[in-house]
Design a protein around this motif. Structure first.
Motif, PDB file in Angstrom:
ATOM      1  N   ARG A 261      74.197  28.842  79.476  1.00  0.00           N
ATOM      2  CA  ARG A 261      73.142  27.908  79.076  1.00  0.00           C
ATOM      3  C   ARG A 261      72.037  28.633  78.313  1.00  0.00           C
ATOM      4  O   ARG A 261      71.508  28.116  77.323  1.00  0.00           O
ATOM      5  CB  ARG A 261      72.548  27.210  80.310  1.00  0.00           C
ATOM      6  CG  ARG A 261      73.448  26.182  80.943  1.00  0.00           C
ATOM      7  CD  ARG A 261      72.677  25.302  81.918  1.00  0.00           C
ATOM      8  NE  ARG A 261      72.197  26.040  83.064  1.00  0.00           N
ATOM      9  CZ  ARG A 261      72.811  26.108  84.243  1.00  0.00           C
ATOM     10  NH1 ARG A 261      73.961  25.483  84.428  1.00  0.00           N
ATOM     11  NH2 ARG A 261      72.298  26.784  85.241  1.00  0.00           N
TER      12      ARG A 261
ATOM     13  N   TYR B 110      78.799  19.719  79.372  1.00  0.00           N
ATOM     14  CA  TYR B 110      77.450  19.341  79.771  1.00  0.00           C
ATOM     15  C   TYR B 110      76.774  20.578  80.374  1.00  0.00           C
ATOM     16  O   TYR B 110      77.466  21.509  80.834  1.00  0.00           O
ATOM     17  CB  TYR B 110      77.485  18.199  80.776  1.00  0.00           C
ATOM     18  CG  TYR B 110      77.849  16.870  80.160  1.00  0.00           C
ATOM     19  CD1 TYR B 110      76.866  15.970  79.765  1.00  0.00           C
ATOM     20  CD2 TYR B 110      79.182  16.520  79.944  1.00  0.00           C
ATOM     21  CE1 TYR B 110      77.193  14.748  79.188  1.00  0.00           C
ATOM     22  CE2 TYR B 110      79.526  15.306  79.359  1.00  0.00           C
ATOM     23  CZ  TYR B 110      78.530  14.430  78.982  1.00  0.00           C
ATOM     24  OH  TYR B 110      78.854  13.242  78.394  1.00  0.00           O
TER      25      TYR B 110
ATOM     26  N   ARG C  74      75.894  16.803  71.510  1.00  0.00           N
ATOM     27  CA  ARG C  74      74.855  15.812  71.233  1.00  0.00           C
ATOM     28  C   ARG C  74      73.493  16.474  71.059  1.00  0.00           C
ATOM     29  O   ARG C  74      72.710  16.087  70.175  1.00  0.00           O
ATOM     30  CB  ARG C  74      74.795  14.799  72.377  1.00  0.00           C
ATOM     31  CG  ARG C  74      75.936  13.800  72.415  1.00  0.00           C
ATOM     32  CD  ARG C  74      75.714  12.673  71.402  1.00  0.00           C
ATOM     33  NE  ARG C  74      74.457  11.980  71.611  1.00  0.00           N
ATOM     34  CZ  ARG C  74      74.268  11.006  72.496  1.00  0.00           C
ATOM     35  NH1 ARG C  74      75.283  10.601  73.265  1.00  0.00           N
ATOM     36  NH2 ARG C  74      73.095  10.422  72.605  1.00  0.00           N
ATOM     37  N   GLN C  75      73.209  17.449  71.890  1.00  0.00           N
ATOM     38  CA  GLN C  75      71.914  18.121  71.810  1.00  0.00           C
ATOM     39  C   GLN C  75      71.823  18.988  70.564  1.00  0.00           C
ATOM     40  O   GLN C  75      70.759  19.100  69.945  1.00  0.00           O
ATOM     41  CB  GLN C  75      71.674  18.939  73.077  1.00  0.00           C
ATOM     42  CG  GLN C  75      71.610  18.064  74.321  1.00  0.00           C
ATOM     43  CD  GLN C  75      71.267  18.825  75.580  1.00  0.00           C
ATOM     44  OE1 GLN C  75      70.194  19.410  75.677  1.00  0.00           O
ATOM     45  NE2 GLN C  75      72.165  18.797  76.559  1.00  0.00           N
TER      46      GLN C  75
ATOM     47  N   GLU D 146      70.939  16.783  67.627  1.00  0.00           N
ATOM     48  CA  GLU D 146      69.517  16.440  67.580  1.00  0.00           C
ATOM     49  C   GLU D 146      68.715  17.550  66.892  1.00  0.00           C
ATOM     50  O   GLU D 146      67.801  17.281  66.111  1.00  0.00           O
ATOM     51  CB  GLU D 146      68.986  16.203  68.984  1.00  0.00           C
ATOM     52  CG  GLU D 146      69.471  14.914  69.628  1.00  0.00           C
ATOM     53  CD  GLU D 146      68.839  14.680  70.988  1.00  0.00           C
ATOM     54  OE1 GLU D 146      68.073  15.559  71.437  1.00  0.00           O
ATOM     55  OE2 GLU D 146      69.117  13.633  71.602  1.00  0.00           O
TER      56      GLU D 146
ATOM     57  N   TYR E 253      67.913  25.707  82.363  1.00  0.00           N
ATOM     58  CA  TYR E 253      68.255  24.459  83.050  1.00  0.00           C
ATOM     59  C   TYR E 253      67.275  23.349  82.660  1.00  0.00           C
ATOM     60  O   TYR E 253      67.670  22.202  82.444  1.00  0.00           O
ATOM     61  CB  TYR E 253      68.230  24.689  84.558  1.00  0.00           C
ATOM     62  CG  TYR E 253      68.799  23.553  85.372  1.00  0.00           C
ATOM     63  CD1 TYR E 253      70.168  23.507  85.670  1.00  0.00           C
ATOM     64  CD2 TYR E 253      67.998  22.533  85.849  1.00  0.00           C
ATOM     65  CE1 TYR E 253      70.695  22.467  86.421  1.00  0.00           C
ATOM     66  CE2 TYR E 253      68.513  21.488  86.603  1.00  0.00           C
ATOM     67  CZ  TYR E 253      69.865  21.469  86.882  1.00  0.00           C
ATOM     68  OH  TYR E 253      70.389  20.433  87.606  1.00  0.00           O
ATOM     69  N   ALA E 254      65.987  23.713  82.568  1.00  0.00           N
ATOM     70  CA  ALA E 254      64.979  22.716  82.200  1.00  0.00           C
ATOM     71  C   ALA E 254      64.937  22.479  80.703  1.00  0.00           C
ATOM     72  O   ALA E 254      64.441  21.448  80.245  1.00  0.00           O
ATOM     73  CB  ALA E 254      63.602  23.169  82.689  1.00  0.00           C
TER      74      ALA E 254
ATOM     75  N   LEU F 149      67.534  22.091  78.669  1.00  0.00           N
ATOM     76  CA  LEU F 149      68.652  21.273  78.189  1.00  0.00           C
ATOM     77  C   LEU F 149      68.687  19.947  78.935  1.00  0.00           C
ATOM     78  O   LEU F 149      68.420  19.895  80.138  1.00  0.00           O
ATOM     79  CB  LEU F 149      69.978  22.016  78.384  1.00  0.00           C
ATOM     80  CG  LEU F 149      70.169  23.295  77.561  1.00  0.00           C
ATOM     81  CD1 LEU F 149      71.409  24.044  78.019  1.00  0.00           C
ATOM     82  CD2 LEU F 149      70.262  22.980  76.071  1.00  0.00           C
ATOM     83  N   ASN F 150      69.039  18.888  78.230  1.00  0.00           N
ATOM     84  CA  ASN F 150      69.133  17.552  78.835  1.00  0.00           C
ATOM     85  C   ASN F 150      70.428  17.449  79.633  1.00  0.00           C
ATOM     86  O   ASN F 150      71.522  17.558  79.063  1.00  0.00           O
ATOM     87  CB  ASN F 150      69.102  16.479  77.742  1.00  0.00           C
ATOM     88  CG  ASN F 150      68.952  15.080  78.304  1.00  0.00           C
ATOM     89  OD1 ASN F 150      69.433  14.770  79.393  1.00  0.00           O
ATOM     90  ND2 ASN F 150      68.285  14.225  77.558  1.00  0.00           N
ATOM     91  N   PRO F 151      70.363  17.244  80.953  1.00  0.00           N
ATOM     92  CA  PRO F 151      71.586  17.221  81.766  1.00  0.00           C
ATOM     93  C   PRO F 151      72.499  16.029  81.490  1.00  0.00           C
ATOM     94  O   PRO F 151      73.660  16.038  81.880  1.00  0.00           O
ATOM     95  CB  PRO F 151      71.052  17.185  83.201  1.00  0.00           C
ATOM     96  CG  PRO F 151      69.699  16.568  83.083  1.00  0.00           C
ATOM     97  CD  PRO F 151      69.158  17.024  81.767  1.00  0.00           C
ATOM     98  N   PHE F 152      71.973  14.994  80.802  1.00  0.00           N
ATOM     99  CA  PHE F 152      72.750  13.777  80.556  1.00  0.00           C
ATOM    100  C   PHE F 152      73.487  13.800  79.214  1.00  0.00           C
ATOM    101  O   PHE F 152      74.255  12.888  78.927  1.00  0.00           O
ATOM    102  CB  PHE F 152      71.830  12.550  80.603  1.00  0.00           C
ATOM    103  CG  PHE F 152      71.200  12.334  81.951  1.00  0.00           C
ATOM    104  CD1 PHE F 152      71.940  11.824  83.002  1.00  0.00           C
ATOM    105  CD2 PHE F 152      69.873  12.655  82.170  1.00  0.00           C
ATOM    106  CE1 PHE F 152      71.357  11.626  84.238  1.00  0.00           C
ATOM    107  CE2 PHE F 152      69.292  12.467  83.407  1.00  0.00           C
ATOM    108  CZ  PHE F 152      70.043  11.953  84.447  1.00  0.00           C
ATOM    109  N   LEU F 153      73.227  14.807  78.394  1.00  0.00           N
ATOM    110  CA  LEU F 153      73.850  14.882  77.078  1.00  0.00           C
ATOM    111  C   LEU F 153      74.715  16.127  76.967  1.00  0.00           C
ATOM    112  O   LEU F 153      74.366  17.190  77.500  1.00  0.00           O
ATOM    113  CB  LEU F 153      72.788  14.912  75.972  1.00  0.00           C
ATOM    114  CG  LEU F 153      71.854  13.707  75.860  1.00  0.00           C
ATOM    115  CD1 LEU F 153      70.847  13.928  74.737  1.00  0.00           C
ATOM    116  CD2 LEU F 153      72.628  12.425  75.641  1.00  0.00           C
TER     117      LEU F 153
END
Length: 542
Positions: free
Chosen positions: A158, A149, A110-111, A114, A99-100, A102-106
């Motif tokens: 996740r 997401y 998208r991730q 990157e 959970y920490a 991964l970016n919750p907004f992307l």
């Protein structure tokens, strides 16, 4: 490939420095797996972060000493730019909390892009490799995963996405911190076998941080056993796990097969020793020297390193399965909760516009019915993404349901307004799967645990509430001084136990526990807070 020598991590205090990690030395060879094992709070994650030069991002003011050589270059003495060149490419890291991580907004796509930008390979080829990795990790519907997401995936999904991202760049060294804690047993085997195959076929070196001795036995070539930041035993995995020399290693293996409560007469189990062996207060073989003098690490037969005053004098303890007797519910009992024909579905659309238009709905839970009797423990099992967490959240009215009926102690709460439902919140508590998302990082642990009891007026005053919290901490093998810390200053397993204490502080009639011991070592799982013994008289149904 990786050579760690004399690694120390300390925190400055008023009078002296407190060591979190002391003189850790280990090697990770090309194509081999070295497991760093130990109970919750032993310093495993701190060691992994220190090796990456990232410990100060998580522990403010920490001082790191020692040498961490990766292919001859000392990571601790690199500039930030030099470290950035190798992290994420030659060395990758799988954090304990997906959970920490991964970016919750992307979106996952998208991730992934990157991460893929650092490969130097065409996006098309990188995407093909990423999809192949997701398929090997049993995430066959790759398009849906990529367009999702993080909050739309289960904890196990996740975790597997993070594993795929970590392996995407064909790293030479992988540092994996509890990579399979959120993954069900079936897929855990696939993950471990994939890592093992990459070691054998591509020469990947792996430092595997885990509290699970079974995971270490299945995957590792070498094992280092850690306690209170000290190496207790280290060597070839077959030698260490089959013929352990240190009582601490024996206890970890013993608790893998036994789920027992600690002896209530031995109150020293909750006290720390400072000058002697950190395991002296739990060791059946301890002598006076063990309490007053820290043993030196010595090399014994079979090239095994052991830190024990009685090395060579302690017999190997055999492991036998024990019978756990759990009290049965009373006959003709009225169910505490009844779930009838529960169904939950989610919108398939993922864009902002989909929030305001009609979309196809994907079923998550379909026509589930069950009830829980007083003193009963009901297990809801299934693979990752089977709908277990969704069913639990719907049953406690945390998410809307499409169909069904919920009856709590003969009261229909299906359509009850939230104001009226407040009374029942104290009677049915939840332990969420991910403590990082459920514990407020800006509150002290004491305030987090006591808050539900104060809100629901469970105790006459705060003094009695504090006494109840202290008792829960003792039963969950948590030190009383943890109450003055922030969640970020605790290990993942310690945070999970704090979440359990918070759920039990209101003395609920019903407890919903979502993977409550996934990040907790088997030794602590056997404590009275987890075992289920005496549940008839002391603990809620769950």
């Amino acid at each position: 490939m990786l050579a760690v020598t004399g690694l120390r991590v300390s925190l400055p205090t008023e009078n002296h420095s407190t060591f979190i990690l002391r003189d850790l030395s280990l090697n990770v060879q090309k194509g081999k797996v070295t497991a760093l094992v130990g109970q919750s709070g032993s310093g495993k994650t701190t060691a992994a972060l220190a090796m990456l030069g990232l410990v100060n991002f998580y522990i403010q003011g920490a001082t790191v000493q020692g040498e961490v050589l990766f292919e001859g270059r000392d990571i601790l003495r690199m500039s930030r730019g030099e470290r950035r060149e190798i992290l994420g490419t030659n060395i990758t890291f799988i954090p304990q909390s997906a959970y920490a991580g991964l970016n919750p907004f992307l979106s996952i796509r998208r991730q992934f892009l990157e991460v893929a930008a650092r490969t130097g390979i065409s996006p098309k080829d990188t995407l093909a490799r990423f999809k192949a990795l997701l398929g090997l990790l049993d995430l066959a519907n790759t398009k849906a995963v990529l367009d999702s997401y993080p909050h739309q995936l289960s904890g196990g999904m996740r975790q597997r996405v993070l594993i795929a991202m970590a392996l995407l760049n064909n790293p030479r060294l992988l540092i994996a911190d509890e990579p399979t804690t959120a993954v069900d047993r079936t897929r855990q085997v696939r993950v471990l076998d994939l890592v093992r195959s990459l070691c054998d076929e591509e020469g990947l070196g792996v430092l595997l941080v885990t509290h699970d001795m079974g995971v270490a036995a299945r995957t590792a070539d070498y094992v280092t056993v850690l306690l209170s930041g000290l190496v207790m035993e280290s060597g070839n995995v077959d030698t260490v796990l089959k013929t352990p020399r240190h009582p601490y290693t024996m206890s970890l293996l013993h608790s893998l097969y036994h789920v027992e409560e600690p002896n209530p007469e031995n109150q020293d189990v909750f006290k720390k020793t400072h000058s002697g062996c950190p395991f002296a207060n739990r060791c059946d073989f301890a002598v006076d020297t063990c309490w007053t003098k820290l043993p030196e690490a010595t090399l014994v037969a079979d090239n095994v390193l052991v830190r024990c005053h009685l090395s060579g004098e302690i017999p190997v303890i055999s492991h036998q399965l024990s019978e756990n007797i759990v009290p049965l519910p009373l006959e003709n009992s009225v169910p505490i909760i009844e779930i009838q024909d529960l169904s939950v579905s989610y919108k398939s659309g993922l864009s902002f516009r989909d929030l305001f238009r009609k979309c196809k709905r994907n079923p998550a839970v379909q026509h589930v019915s069950f009830n829980v009797l007083p003193g009963q423990c009901l297990g809801i099992v299934g693979e990752s993404a089977a709908g277990k967490t969704t069913a639990m959240k719907a049953a406690i009215r945390l998410i809307p349901m499409e169909n069904g009926r919920i009856v709590f102690e003969n009261t229909d709460i299906t359509n009850m307004k939230y104001g009226a439902l407040r009374h029942y919140r104290a009677l049915m508590q939840v332990v969420f799967q991910n403590p990082d998302a459920s514990l407020n990082p800006k509150m002290h642990v004491a305030d987090i645990v006591l808050e539900p009891a104060i809100l629901h007026n469970t105790y006459p005053d705060k003094v009695q509430a504090k006494a109840a919290a202290d008792e829960l901490f003792a039963q969950l093998d948590l030190e009383p001084e943890f109450l003055d810390r922030y969640p970020t200053e605790l290990s993942h397993g310690q945070k999970q136990r704090v979440a359990i204490a918070r759920a039990l502080i209101t003395r609920p009639r019903l407890l919903f526990a979502d993977e409550p011991v996934s990040a907790v070592d088997s030794h602590v799982q056997g404590s009275s807070g987890y075992s289920g013994k005496n549940r008839k008289s002391r603990w809620p149904s769950y």
